[in-house]
Design a protein around this motif. Sequence first.
Motif, short mmCIF file in Angstrom:
data_model
loop_
_atom_site.label_atom_id
_atom_site.label_comp_id
_atom_site.label_asym_id
_atom_site.label_seq_id
_atom_site.Cartn_x
_atom_site.Cartn_y
_atom_site.Cartn_z
N ALA A 35 0.86 -1.18 0.00
CA ALA A 35 0.00 0.00 0.00
C ALA A 35 0.89 1.23 0.00
N TYR A 36 0.73 2.08 -1.02
CA TYR A 36 1.56 3.28 -1.12
C TYR A 36 0.71 4.46 -1.60
N THR A 37 1.26 5.66 -1.50
CA THR A 37 0.56 6.87 -1.95
C THR A 37 1.05 7.24 -3.35
N PHE A 82 0.94 10.06 -6.82
CA PHE A 82 1.39 11.44 -7.03
C PHE A 82 0.48 12.46 -6.35
N TRP A 83 -0.82 12.15 -6.26
CA TRP A 83 -1.78 13.09 -5.68
C TRP A 83 -2.18 12.70 -4.26
N GLY A 84 -1.47 11.76 -3.64
CA GLY A 84 -1.73 11.41 -2.25
C GLY A 84 -2.78 10.34 -2.05
N LYS A 85 -3.23 9.71 -3.12
CA LYS A 85 -4.24 8.66 -3.01
C LYS A 85 -3.57 7.32 -2.70
N ARG A 86 -4.22 6.53 -1.87
CA ARG A 86 -3.70 5.20 -1.53
C ARG A 86 -3.89 4.25 -2.70
#
Length: 200
Positions: free
Chosen positions: A130-132, A134-138
């Motif tokens: 699970a990572y973020t 470019f726009w901060g979405k998971r």
Amino acid sequence: MSFLLNSKTFRMKQLMICTSTNWSKMNQPVRLLSNSKTRYPDYETIYQFPLIRVASLVNKLKFCQCVITGAGIPVTSVLAASNIITTDAAIVFATFGITLCAILYTAGFLGHNRVGFIYLKDDSTSIKIAYTDFWGKRVDIEVPVNDVWPMSDIPISPLNPFYYELRRYSSKETLKFNIKGANILNYEKFRLVFGDTVLT
């Protein structure tokens, strides 16, 4: 008189109940870890980065600031041309907006593709990362364990003080993750995925 005494007694009981309820809530432990058994029943959380929410928030602010600046500059330019606001005010708005965008983009680089959680399947054949974005979405992806580069094979980078690279044989995409400041919840299973060389 008896009515007033009964009323006061009733209020005192209410106060005691409310106080005991609040203290019971305050004494409950705060859960910081992602519950993998709820999200992924067949997986165990082996890695967690507590600052992932901060990284996600910076990237979301970056998006908001870009929208505000992109929409605001034409509006302030029209207002300045119409003599509704001064030209100096329009220049200050544009300068401040662009500067703040640059700062958030620079800070957001460290949070882009930042790994927050790694879950290992019970049979140890695959992991979920699970990572973020470019726009901060998971973003959650599933990767076979044998597709992950061992940490000993990852070249040394000048950016290692800030993050390490998580690479896959099947993709050119590089993710970022930390060892310092992160919680490795099961070192044995973490080594199973990333090899015996666990960097510090």
